[in-house]
Design a protein around this motif. Sequence first.
Motif, PDB file in Angstrom:
ATOM      1  N   HIS A  61      25.563 -88.298 -28.525  1.00 27.65           N
ATOM      2  CA  HIS A  61      24.350 -89.106 -28.360  1.00 27.65           C
ATOM      3  C   HIS A  61      23.961 -89.572 -27.130  1.00 27.65           C
ATOM      4  N   LEU A  62      22.631 -89.487 -26.687  1.00 26.43           N
ATOM      5  CA  LEU A  62      22.319 -90.041 -25.462  1.00 26.43           C
ATOM      6  C   LEU A  62      22.264 -91.587 -25.796  1.00 26.43           C
ATOM      7  N   ARG A  63      22.481 -92.275 -24.567  1.00 24.92           N
ATOM      8  CA  ARG A  63      22.293 -93.663 -24.774  1.00 24.92           C
ATOM      9  C   ARG A  63      20.683 -94.230 -24.260  1.00 24.92           C
ATOM     10  N   ASN A  64      20.228 -95.056 -24.786  1.00 26.31           N
ATOM     11  CA  ASN A  64      18.931 -95.707 -24.644  1.00 26.31           C
ATOM     12  C   ASN A  64      18.961 -96.079 -23.373  1.00 26.31           C
ATOM     13  N   PRO A  65      17.764 -96.102 -22.436  1.00 27.99           N
ATOM     14  CA  PRO A  65      17.682 -97.058 -21.106  1.00 27.99           C
ATOM     15  C   PRO A  65      17.749 -98.512 -21.506  1.00 27.99           C
ATOM     16  N   ASP A  66      18.269 -99.250 -20.759  1.00 32.21           N
ATOM     17  CA  ASP A  66      18.580-100.860 -20.805  1.00 32.21           C
ATOM     18  C   ASP A  66      17.413-101.591 -21.200  1.00 32.21           C
ATOM     19  N   ILE A  67      16.021-100.671 -20.693  1.00 28.18           N
ATOM     20  CA  ILE A  67      14.759-101.256 -20.985  1.00 28.18           C
ATOM     21  C   ILE A  67      14.533-101.489 -22.520  1.00 28.18           C
ATOM     22  N   LEU A  68      15.281-100.384 -22.999  1.00 25.75           N
ATOM     23  CA  LEU A  68      14.604-100.374 -24.490  1.00 25.75           C
ATOM     24  C   LEU A  68      15.720-101.248 -25.390  1.00 25.75           C
ATOM     25  N   VAL A  69      17.003-101.583 -24.789  1.00 23.38           N
ATOM     26  CA  VAL A  69      17.920-102.188 -25.621  1.00 23.38           C
ATOM     27  C   VAL A  69      17.514-103.671 -26.035  1.00 23.38           C
ATOM     28  N   GLY A  70      17.769-103.905 -27.145  1.00 23.02           N
ATOM     29  CA  GLY A  70      17.378-105.253 -27.736  1.00 23.02           C
ATOM     30  C   GLY A  70      15.732-105.372 -28.391  1.00 23.02           C
ATOM     31  N   GLU A  71      15.368-104.216 -28.662  1.00 21.53           N
ATOM     32  CA  GLU A  71      14.018-104.075 -29.114  1.00 21.53           C
ATOM     33  C   GLU A  71      14.050-104.777 -30.582  1.00 21.53           C
ATOM     34  N   ASN A  72      12.683-105.625 -30.667  1.00 20.73           N
ATOM     35  CA  ASN A  72      12.654-106.039 -32.028  1.00 20.73           C
ATOM     36  C   ASN A  72      12.765-105.104 -33.198  1.00 20.73           C
ATOM     37  N   ASP A  73      12.285-103.680 -33.019  1.00 20.30           N
ATOM     38  CA  ASP A  73      12.276-102.727 -34.140  1.00 20.30           C
ATOM     39  C   ASP A  73      13.099-101.627 -33.495  1.00 20.30           C
ATOM     40  N   LEU A  74      14.131-101.387 -34.292  1.00 19.15           N
ATOM     41  CA  LEU A  74      14.939-100.192 -34.276  1.00 19.15           C
ATOM     42  C   LEU A  74      14.082 -98.703 -34.012  1.00 19.15           C
ATOM     43  N   THR A  75      13.114 -98.791 -34.680  1.00 16.41           N
ATOM     44  CA  THR A  75      12.232 -97.357 -34.704  1.00 16.41           C
ATOM     45  C   THR A  75      11.575 -97.280 -33.275  1.00 16.41           C
ATOM     46  N   ALA A  76      11.517 -98.231 -32.597  1.00 18.05           N
ATOM     47  CA  ALA A  76      10.943 -98.174 -31.277  1.00 18.05           C
ATOM     48  C   ALA A  76      11.995 -97.692 -30.332  1.00 18.05           C
ATOM     49  N   LEU A  77      13.287 -97.481 -30.428  1.00 17.60           N
ATOM     50  CA  LEU A  77      14.138 -96.839 -29.692  1.00 17.60           C
ATOM     51  C   LEU A  77      13.898 -95.243 -29.244  1.00 17.60           C
ATOM     52  N   SER A  78      14.107 -94.946 -28.025  1.00 17.99           N
ATOM     53  CA  SER A  78      13.724 -93.630 -27.802  1.00 17.99           C
ATOM     54  C   SER A  78      14.483 -92.522 -28.356  1.00 17.99           C
ATOM     55  N   TYR A  79      15.995 -93.096 -28.438  1.00 13.50           N
ATOM     56  CA  TYR A  79      16.910 -92.099 -29.252  1.00 13.50           C
ATOM     57  C   TYR A  79      17.432 -92.938 -30.272  1.00 13.50           C
ATOM     58  N   LEU A  80      16.915 -92.262 -31.360  1.00 16.41           N
ATOM     59  CA  LEU A  80      17.212 -92.940 -32.829  1.00 16.41           C
ATOM     60  C   LEU A  80      18.488 -92.400 -33.535  1.00 16.41           C
TER      61      LEU A  80
END
Length: 1741
Positions: A61-80
């Motif tokens: 699994h690819l890791r999300n960029p740090d800019i997306l880490v800590g999002e309020n909504d997990l579904t907003a992550l690029s890699y789910l």
Amino acid sequence: MSLPELYTEYNRVWVPDTQHVWKSAEITKDFHPGADALELLLEDGAGYRYCVDPENPKLPHLRNPDILVGENDLTALSYLHEPAVLHNLKVRFVESKIIYTYCGIILVAVNPYKQIHIYGDAVIHAYSGRNMGDMDPHIFAVAEEAYKQLARNHKNQSIIVSGESGAGKTVSARYAMRYFAVVSKSGVKTQVEDKVLASNPITEAIGNAKTTRNDNSSRFGKYTEISFDKRYRIIGANMRTYLLEKSRVVFQAENERNYHIFYQMCSCADLPEFKDLRLVSADKFHYTCMGGEIRIEGVDDKKEMEETRRTFSLLGLKEEFQLDVFKVLAGILHLGNIKITDDGGDKSSVPSNDRHLGAFCSLLDMNAEGVCQWLCNKRIVLAMETLVKPVPKQRAVNARDALAKQIYAHLFDCVVQKINTALKVPGKQHAFIGVLDIYGFETFNVNSFEQFCINYANEKLQQQFNLHVFKLEQEEYMKEDIPWTLIDFYDNQPVIDLIEAKMGILDLLDEECLLPQGTDQNWLQKLYNYLDANPLFEKPRLSNEAFMIQHFADKVEYQSKGFLEKNRDALYEELVDVVRASKFPLLANVFQEEEQNVLHTKGFKVRPARPGVKPANKQLRTSVGDKFRSSLYLLMETLNATTPHYVRCIKPNDEKLPFEYDSRRVVQQLRACGVLETIHISAQSYPSRWTYIEFYSRYSILMSQQEFGLNDKKQACRTVMQRLILDSNQYKFGRTKIFFRAGQVAYLEKLRLDKLRGACVTIQKHVRSWSQRRKFLRMRDAAIVLQQYIRGTKQIRKTVTAAAIKQGWAAIVIQRYWRGYRLRQIYQLVHLATITIQAFTRGWIARKRYKRMIKEHKALILQKYTRAWLVRRRFQTMRRLVLNVQLSYRVQQLRKKVEDQNKENRGLVERLTSLANSHSQNLDRLQSLETQLEKSATEKLSLQTKEIKAKEDATLAITQLQKEKDALMLAKQNLEKDFEASAKEAKDSFAQIKKNLQDEKEKEERLRKIAENNIEIQQEDHENEAEALKEEIRRLKEERVSLQLQIQDGAEVNADLQEQLVQLSKHVKVIPDLRKDLHNMQTQRNNLDRKMKEQSEQTRAKIIEITRRLLGGVVEREVLLGLTSEDPEKLDDLEEVLASFDTLQKATRVLESHQKEQKESYESQVEGLKLKAEHLQNENNQLQKLFQEKMNVNESIRQEVSRLSSENSAIPELKLQASELQRQKQELDAQIEKQSRELANKTEAITKVLQKRVEEESSKHWHFEKLAEDLEADKRELQARVKEFHEENAHLRKQQLTESEARSRLGQEASRLTAQNMDFEEQLDRKDRLIKRLQNQVKSFEKSEKAKQTSLAIPKDYLGMLEYKREDESRLIQNLVLELKPRGVGVNMIPGLAAYLLFMCVRHADYLNDGAKLKSLMNAIISGVKQVVTGRHKDLEIVSFWLSNTYHMINCLKQYSGEEEFMKLNTPRQNKNCLQNFDLAEHRQILSDLAIYIYHQFITVMEKTLTPMIVTGMLEHESLQGISSMKPTGLRKRSNSIYEDSDTHTISSILQQLSVFHGTMSQHGMELGLIRQSIKQLFFLVGAVTLNNILLRKDMCSCRKGMQIRCNISYLEEWLKEKELQSTSAIDTLKPLSQAAWLLQVNKSTDDDAREIAERCTELNTVQIIKILNSYTPIDDFEKRVAPSFVRKVQSSLQDHEGSTQLMLDTKYRFQVTFPFCTSSQALELLLVPSSLHLGFLTRL
């Protein structure tokens, strides 16, 4: 871009790990298709080779960029995927200390095991009314979403809270219900909200227990329906429970406890009310000591018991019911301690002397023999007979435990039913919100029937959840017009069929339970036989006593032991009958109700797999599994009829450590609670969804110049996407959003980062080039300088010799001496010239000083004589006033004396009348007493007559008796002779008769004596009354004598009065003589006046001539005539002549100074007059405009008059008013035309006058000197005449002294003289005003013109009062308060006009000394203002207008109250207008309270208008162009979460609204202090709301957002400076917000940074600082997160930081308001009543 292409160098991936489940690694080498491995570098620096299949590579699994880490909504992550979800939760929970996270529609709540400050009322109000996703994730956001959809869609809602034991389900459900209780604002008097919340401690006490995972684990499911009315206020609640863990009553595992209520009761065993329960310590009871733990660390069972009993009482459950519940619970404990002995041969028994048996039967009032018998025996019903068979010990123990479980279950249901009854409030339910607190998926080492039912319920809930998520996804696609494609998601229907379908697990279990000889092993064998082919069912390899089911979350192994027993819940019918026969009402009733429910059940029925055998025991007809399946069906039916909201509670670790994160435990729960399934469904389609605005703001850097120039941002986004991502299947364009496949956002972030890195490299290249070139140029310049100096030194060494040096020194010496000679000559010339200039200058200065001293000496002499003359004049005026006052006072004293004498006479007459009346009353009373005395004498005679009659009757009776006695004696003798045998008997009878007669005689004697005594007593009483009457008569005679004396005194007084009247009449007769004398004196006086008049004529002629010569060229003829001959008769008076002479002298001096000033400032005056000429022209234009407006007003007045005339032509007053208005109109027209003509010619006239003045300037100087000599001669002549007048006045005064006694007795003459004196005073006042006006005219011609206009326009005789009739009071309040519009022209011309007009009416009531009228008016004013403000409390202008007028009214009441502290700055006229008769301090206080209420209402109106703008304007709007301070959230809000797009507000909107508020307050004339207080309150609101949103929104905590906030604060400061409000403390209220913005911008890495934060953030408390640091979110990859170690450093630095521990600022806080007193310069007598107010019934006085 395809997924394998993303595995390039520097990208990061997730690889499996045994300890942390997943660990991060970085790709060190690009991956190419066909490679067999992926080269990675772990975070600890170790290399790692990840092997893949070249043909079918399964890459990590690819890791999300740090800019997306800590999002309020997990579904907003690029890699789910699972590692991304796990890592995001860890970062938020451990680093940011955030426990709530969205996962689509799910709220994931991680138990912090620590008290955090995010549940206060301020937080509730912050989330109230906000859309889901606007704020940080929170349980309150979910509750608000449910409440909002309930009110908007009119559909019932459900909040499903699930999770394993210890995850915080109960607390989350409790906070959700608390939110509803706060925001619903119920008005029910029974306080339903408190009762709903109070039901939790009771259900927790009887339904919660300590387990190995949780100290307060709920052992039952609970669905609470909170009912709402049509206004969506809580009106009641209802609770349904599911699957109570009854087995815990009789069995607990190691380190676990029974239900809390048992231990709470045992801890209170020593209480008096618990003595009868025979309780001991919990370790002495079998049912409470099995787990080995009887206490919970940190929990006091005794205090918990007090809380339980308190909530019982709060719910209205009586003490009797509570004691009955405690008796049942104590009986269960004693039942567990009953000893069952083994008698051998499958027999058992219970000792009859068992004390616990006695206690159990005594408490529950049951038959002990029946209990003993049926615990150890059972009844078998055969076809022909019934047998009783003993059972072995184990069966007896099971029967005892079954009885305990059954009793507890029934008691639990009974308590819940009572709670529901208490929570039910009369009223119809409109809608409800259900809160489901139910157990999550459970898997233990040993799983039994309870875990099977729990997991079965979770399978049903998961199925419902999957369908709901799928439905929402479909709605989102349809809303955005995205083509819908079928998404493959996990469907757990096969597992549900395995459990509940025909021939399923539950069906086979019920079938086996119906068999008398059914066992767990037989049932398990049936499962193996029937379900072996099902792939979801497995048989363990190493066990024949268990089975395995593949659930949606995990594979679970169940032990079959105990399944049948728990499903049957076996209880012998005989024991049930014994319980029903109990005389204990509570226990017997619940079992009777249970029987009726079994017989008349109407629940959902599941058809069995095949018909079973009819059981002998009717209690076995419904098994536990069947009941649970029916209740679960009803629950699902309820949930499907509502809109569900999901809360998944996660337990982060098993050790209950605060903010510790165990990845293995968390991922296990994530798999079990459906979060990963949501991720799976989202990942199947387009998981990342950004709006066009967010995409444009974020990725505009990737656009080309042509794309960036497009005006349509949506089209620009489409173009750049088609260029960057060639595969159109990787994204879709919706109506408002762009949908991305998994990984595409990461790819865009990679492109953006590469672009930024390239830009950084370019910038660095140019900066370094510039720096190096600058360094090179500096070095080159330095080298050139060095070369220059070196070359110069070499050249000097080559050219310089000894001869050249000597010649050079010789030339220098010669130059020195020559230059010295030349300078000495120049110095001598300058010195001589300087001395000459100084001599002439000093002479000129000395002469000038001498002249100034001479001038000052002359001025001192003039001032001396002038001041002496002024003092003499003031003394004479004062003496004249004193004489007049003395005369008036003496006349008033005489009048007062006469009035007092008249009052005394009237009093004496009244006293005589009252004495006569009292005398007549006393005579009447004396007559009545004589009448009573006669009546008593008559009664006495009648009593004496009765006494004599009684004596006669007694004598007759004695005589009769004597005769009878003689007859009896004769009869006796005859009888003795005739009857000798009966002689003795006759004798006895005679003796008896004699005795009776004697008794009667004695009785009659006693009666006679009693009557005599009574007569004597009455006689004595009558004598006493007679004596009292005599005494009263004597006293009355004395009073009569005293009254006669008083009458004689009154007669003497009347005689004196008559004498005085005679004397007065004599004096009246003398009056004609006195009048003759007065006539003679008047004749003499006329002669003297005629002589004085002749002399005065001569004096007046000279005065006129002098005045004309003095002022003829300066002032107009009208002014000259007004000065010299305004009233010729007035100059006959000596004092008037002197005053005129003094005026002339003063005018002369003024003219001299005026000419000197004109001579010095001529040029400046010419320029000023030119400007004034232009100003006059402008004024002329303005007057023409006013004239036009007046014409319009007159036209409207004419129309109004005509309308009124047509409506009511019979009223003559209206016609008079109309004619008067027409006449005034004509006068005003003529006046305005005249003024226009005058103003048009004024410029030419002024120019001509100035030219004449310049020409005559030189000739007037010698003319004034000559006039001064003539005036001096006239002055001496007038002084001589003054002496003659003084002598004549002295002679007249001597004559008048002889007549002073006669004049003092004549009231009419004295009053006439007083009136004349008052007229003289008024004349003096008018002359003083005339002198002042002339002085002003001489000083400035323009000012005199304005003063003249003012004197013409302003009436002088008004008193500043408005008269109205009492019956017009309602009209006054109606027109001036209730119906007054703030936008009226007349109202806005003078701020506070309504208050001034009302106060003028108050003054009139005070002037009339009419207290009732004044009180009625003040009450009507207060009531009217309160009615207007209350009825239109949302109208900003109305509230502002009446706040200003109420303030002006309070100031008027203070300013004109007569109190010295409020009169310091008053004018004399204002002091004259003060209230005279009444003190209105009480009404001032009432008005002050009303003003405070209006102020708070005013602030509330402004806050409601401003609050919606604050968040968008201060936080969300990008005020700094080119700096994006927000990153796109990608939050997928619910389709119906946003009802309509809210307006976009900016900081300019806030400033504009503040300007509107300020303009409204200024327009209404609000005092500056009140404006400052209002603005300060609004600034505090802006700061508090903004800071609260920063604290509750993680996306707002960034460096760039801090820059935006500080920029907005600077805009607010500029606004304050623009409005000149910078001196207020309004900007200080923004200090917490300013410090928060600074905290977002400052460096956060070193120890010095931590100390600086602790020192500078003084307005923020520790909780707020730590919250901001934990919530700090980088916008770009170039920023760094705040390290947890740094947060700990700051926290340690803030240990001594004092302050509140509250997270939020209270936005409802109000600063204390003050109303400063401010003196008004408005003259009440100058106020005019505008005709637009329709107050024609008011009259100006």
